[in-house]
Each structure stands twice: as structure tokens, then as C-alpha cells.
Design a protein around this motif. Structure first.
Motif, PDB file in Angstrom:
ATOM      1  N   LEU A 115      -4.613   0.687   4.715  1.00 18.13           N
ATOM      2  CA  LEU A 115      -4.513   2.124   4.443  1.00 18.13           C
ATOM      3  C   LEU A 115      -5.876   2.789   4.396  1.00 18.13           C
ATOM      4  CD1 LEU A 115      -1.662   2.283   1.776  1.00 18.13           C
ATOM      5  CD2 LEU A 115      -1.626   3.262   4.066  1.00 18.13           C
ATOM      6  N   VAL A 116      -6.848   2.128   3.782  1.00 20.47           N
ATOM      7  CA  VAL A 116      -8.195   2.691   3.728  1.00 20.47           C
ATOM      8  C   VAL A 116      -8.754   2.824   5.144  1.00 20.47           C
ATOM      9  CG1 VAL A 116     -10.581   2.206   3.039  1.00 20.47           C
ATOM     10  CG2 VAL A 116      -8.732   1.957   1.377  1.00 20.47           C
ATOM     11  N   GLY A 117      -8.553   1.795   5.966  1.00 23.30           N
ATOM     12  CA  GLY A 117      -9.043   1.825   7.342  1.00 23.30           C
ATOM     13  C   GLY A 117      -8.361   2.884   8.199  1.00 23.30           C
ATOM     14  N   ALA A 118      -7.088   3.144   7.913  1.00 25.42           N
ATOM     15  CA  ALA A 118      -6.323   4.099   8.715  1.00 25.42           C
ATOM     16  C   ALA A 118      -6.309   5.503   8.124  1.00 25.42           C
ATOM     17  CB  ALA A 118      -4.886   3.604   8.868  1.00 25.42           C
ATOM     18  N   GLY A 119      -6.921   5.678   6.966  1.00 28.84           N
ATOM     19  CA  GLY A 119      -6.940   6.997   6.337  1.00 28.84           C
ATOM     20  C   GLY A 119      -5.649   7.332   5.615  1.00 28.84           C
TER      21      GLY A 119
ATOM     22  N   GLU B 125      -9.854  -1.086  -8.196  1.00 27.61           N
ATOM     23  CA  GLU B 125     -11.237  -1.432  -7.862  1.00 27.61           C
ATOM     24  C   GLU B 125     -11.360  -1.782  -6.387  1.00 27.61           C
ATOM     25  OE1 GLU B 125     -12.158  -4.632 -10.504  1.00 27.61           O
ATOM     26  OE2 GLU B 125     -12.825  -3.300 -12.100  1.00 27.61           O
ATOM     27  N   LYS B 126     -10.382  -2.488  -5.853  1.00 30.39           N
ATOM     28  CA  LYS B 126     -10.396  -2.868  -4.438  1.00 30.39           C
ATOM     29  C   LYS B 126     -10.438  -1.623  -3.562  1.00 30.39           C
ATOM     30  CE  LYS B 126      -9.411  -5.729  -0.938  1.00 30.39           C
ATOM     31  NZ  LYS B 126     -10.334  -6.717  -0.464  1.00 30.39           N
ATOM     32  N   ALA B 127      -9.594  -0.638  -3.869  1.00 26.66           N
ATOM     33  CA  ALA B 127      -9.561   0.587  -3.070  1.00 26.66           C
ATOM     34  C   ALA B 127     -10.883   1.341  -3.174  1.00 26.66           C
ATOM     35  CB  ALA B 127      -8.403   1.471  -3.512  1.00 26.66           C
ATOM     36  N   VAL B 128     -11.395   1.504  -4.385  1.00 29.04           N
ATOM     37  CA  VAL B 128     -12.665   2.225  -4.570  1.00 29.04           C
ATOM     38  C   VAL B 128     -13.783   1.496  -3.838  1.00 29.04           C
ATOM     39  CG1 VAL B 128     -14.401   2.934  -6.260  1.00 29.04           C
ATOM     40  CG2 VAL B 128     -11.983   3.304  -6.746  1.00 29.04           C
ATOM     41  N   ALA B 129     -13.830   0.171  -3.969  1.00 25.69           N
ATOM     42  CA  ALA B 129     -14.882  -0.613  -3.308  1.00 25.69           C
ATOM     43  C   ALA B 129     -14.780  -0.502  -1.789  1.00 25.69           C
ATOM     44  CB  ALA B 129     -14.802  -2.063  -3.743  1.00 25.69           C
ATOM     45  N   LEU B 130     -13.569  -0.523  -1.252  1.00 24.00           N
ATOM     46  CA  LEU B 130     -13.408  -0.392   0.204  1.00 24.00           C
ATOM     47  C   LEU B 130     -13.897   0.962   0.691  1.00 24.00           C
ATOM     48  CD1 LEU B 130      -9.940  -2.095   0.712  1.00 24.00           C
ATOM     49  CD2 LEU B 130     -12.116  -2.848   1.696  1.00 24.00           C
TER      50      LEU B 130
ATOM     51  N   TRP C 120     -16.067   2.890  -0.804  1.00 18.13           N
ATOM     52  CA  TRP C 120     -17.509   2.968  -1.051  1.00 18.13           C
ATOM     53  C   TRP C 120     -18.283   2.157  -0.014  1.00 18.13           C
ATOM     54  CZ3 TRP C 120     -19.063   6.463  -4.438  1.00 18.13           C
ATOM     55  CH2 TRP C 120     -20.418   6.520  -4.736  1.00 18.13           C
ATOM     56  N   ASP C 121     -17.798   0.957   0.279  1.00 15.62           N
ATOM     57  CA  ASP C 121     -18.491   0.094   1.235  1.00 15.62           C
ATOM     58  C   ASP C 121     -18.412   0.617   2.670  1.00 15.62           C
ATOM     59  OD1 ASP C 121     -19.114  -1.500  -0.904  1.00 15.62           O
ATOM     60  OD2 ASP C 121     -17.575  -3.014  -0.470  1.00 15.62           O
ATOM     61  N   ARG C 122     -17.409   1.431   2.948  1.00 14.70           N
ATOM     62  CA  ARG C 122     -17.292   2.045   4.268  1.00 14.70           C
ATOM     63  C   ARG C 122     -18.056   3.370   4.334  1.00 14.70           C
ATOM     64  NH1 ARG C 122     -12.745   0.663   7.521  1.00 14.70           N
ATOM     65  NH2 ARG C 122     -12.588   2.848   8.105  1.00 14.70           N
ATOM     66  N   SER C 123     -18.845   3.653   3.304  1.00 15.00           N
ATOM     67  CA  SER C 123     -19.626   4.897   3.186  1.00 15.00           C
ATOM     68  C   SER C 123     -18.733   6.128   3.192  1.00 15.00           C
ATOM     69  CB  SER C 123     -20.674   4.987   4.298  1.00 15.00           C
ATOM     70  OG  SER C 123     -21.622   3.962   4.163  1.00 15.00           O
ATOM     71  N   GLU C 124     -17.544   5.991   2.651  1.00 13.59           N
ATOM     72  CA  GLU C 124     -16.621   7.118   2.504  1.00 13.59           C
ATOM     73  C   GLU C 124     -16.571   7.486   1.026  1.00 13.59           C
ATOM     74  OE1 GLU C 124     -12.883   6.209   4.347  1.00 13.59           O
ATOM     75  OE2 GLU C 124     -13.844   5.535   6.179  1.00 13.59           O
ATOM     76  N   ARG C 125     -17.708   7.879   0.511  1.00 19.65           N
ATOM     77  CA  ARG C 125     -17.844   8.126  -0.922  1.00 19.65           C
ATOM     78  C   ARG C 125     -16.998   9.300  -1.397  1.00 19.65           C
ATOM     79  NH1 ARG C 125     -23.085   5.781   0.640  1.00 19.65           N
ATOM     80  NH2 ARG C 125     -23.062   3.785  -0.449  1.00 19.65           N
ATOM     81  N   ALA C 126     -16.904  10.315  -0.579  1.00 17.18           N
ATOM     82  CA  ALA C 126     -16.082  11.471  -0.955  1.00 17.18           C
ATOM     83  C   ALA C 126     -14.612  11.062  -1.070  1.00 17.18           C
ATOM     84  CB  ALA C 126     -16.240  12.589   0.065  1.00 17.18           C
ATOM     85  N   ARG C 127     -14.174  10.167  -0.195  1.00 19.78           N
ATOM     86  CA  ARG C 127     -12.785   9.692  -0.272  1.00 19.78           C
ATOM     87  C   ARG C 127     -12.573   8.824  -1.504  1.00 19.78           C
ATOM     88  NH1 ARG C 127     -10.444   7.283   4.940  1.00 19.78           N
ATOM     89  NH2 ARG C 127      -8.552   7.482   3.697  1.00 19.78           N
ATOM     90  N   ALA C 128     -13.597   8.073  -1.922  1.00 19.07           N
ATOM     91  CA  ALA C 128     -13.486   7.275  -3.149  1.00 19.07           C
ATOM     92  C   ALA C 128     -13.295   8.183  -4.352  1.00 19.07           C
ATOM     93  CB  ALA C 128     -14.730   6.400  -3.329  1.00 19.07           C
TER      94      ALA C 128
END
Length: 95
Positions: free
Chosen positions: A15-19, A42-47, A49-57
Motif C-alpha cells: 500500500l505504501v508503494g502504491a500510494g 511503526e512499519k508504515a511510518v518507517a516505510l 520515511w525511508d522512501r523520503s515521503e515525509r509528508a505522507r508519514a
């Protein structure tokens, strides 16, 4: 339970990868009595954050708070920080 957690982590990663809407998935899990723990949040936030999608986190954590279907704060496995605390830690510790 570990198998369900592993499957949920896979769904979250996709889901994180597909938006997709991860907070909706966690809310639906809660509705069918599969109470998501802090580790899934935590897994979702870390994913994000690590994908540089901080606003989405940040938006994910806001959605978690807004929906209210998934507990926050001390409701998470006895942890006092919850999703907000974990996000704050990611912001301060990891650039």
C-alpha cells in the motif's frame, strides 16, 4: 498471530508503494477484531520515511488520530508514545 502480522506487514508495504490508504487498512483490521499493534504503525511510518515521503508519514499519523478507530498513545502495547511519539523520534533521530 505472527502469520497474520507478517501478512499485514506485506499489505502495508504494498500500500505504501502504491500510494494506498494504510490507515484504512489498520482501521478495517480493528473492525474485525485484529487489533493492530504499534509495530504495524511503526512499519508504515518507517516505510514512508525511508522512501523520503515525509509528508505522507505525517499525513498517515494525522489520519490515525482523526479516524480514532485505531487507538493512540498508551493503547499501543503499553507504549506511551504511540504513532505520534514514533514519528517525532523519526524526525529527530533520522534525517
Amino acid at each position: 498471530m505472527e502469520l497474520m502480522t507478517a501478512i499485514a506487514c506485506g499489505w502495508i508495504k504494498r500500500l505504501v508503494g502504491a500510494g494506498g490508504d494504510v490507515s484504512a487498512l489498520l482501521g478495517e483490521m480493528n473492525c474485525v477484531s485484529l487489533r493492530p499493534g504499534l509495530s504495524l504503525v511503526e512499519k508504515a511510518v518507517a516505510l514512508y520515511w525511508d522512501r523520503s515521503e515525509r509528508a505522507r508519514a505525517v499525513e498517515f499519523v494525522r489520519n490515525m488520530l482523526r479516524r480514532g478507530s485505531v487507538g493512540v498513545g498508551a493503547d499501543y502495547d503499553g507504549q506511551t508514545g504511540g504513532p505520534v511519539g514514533y514519528l517525532a523520534w523519526k524526525m529527530m533521530v533520522i534525517n
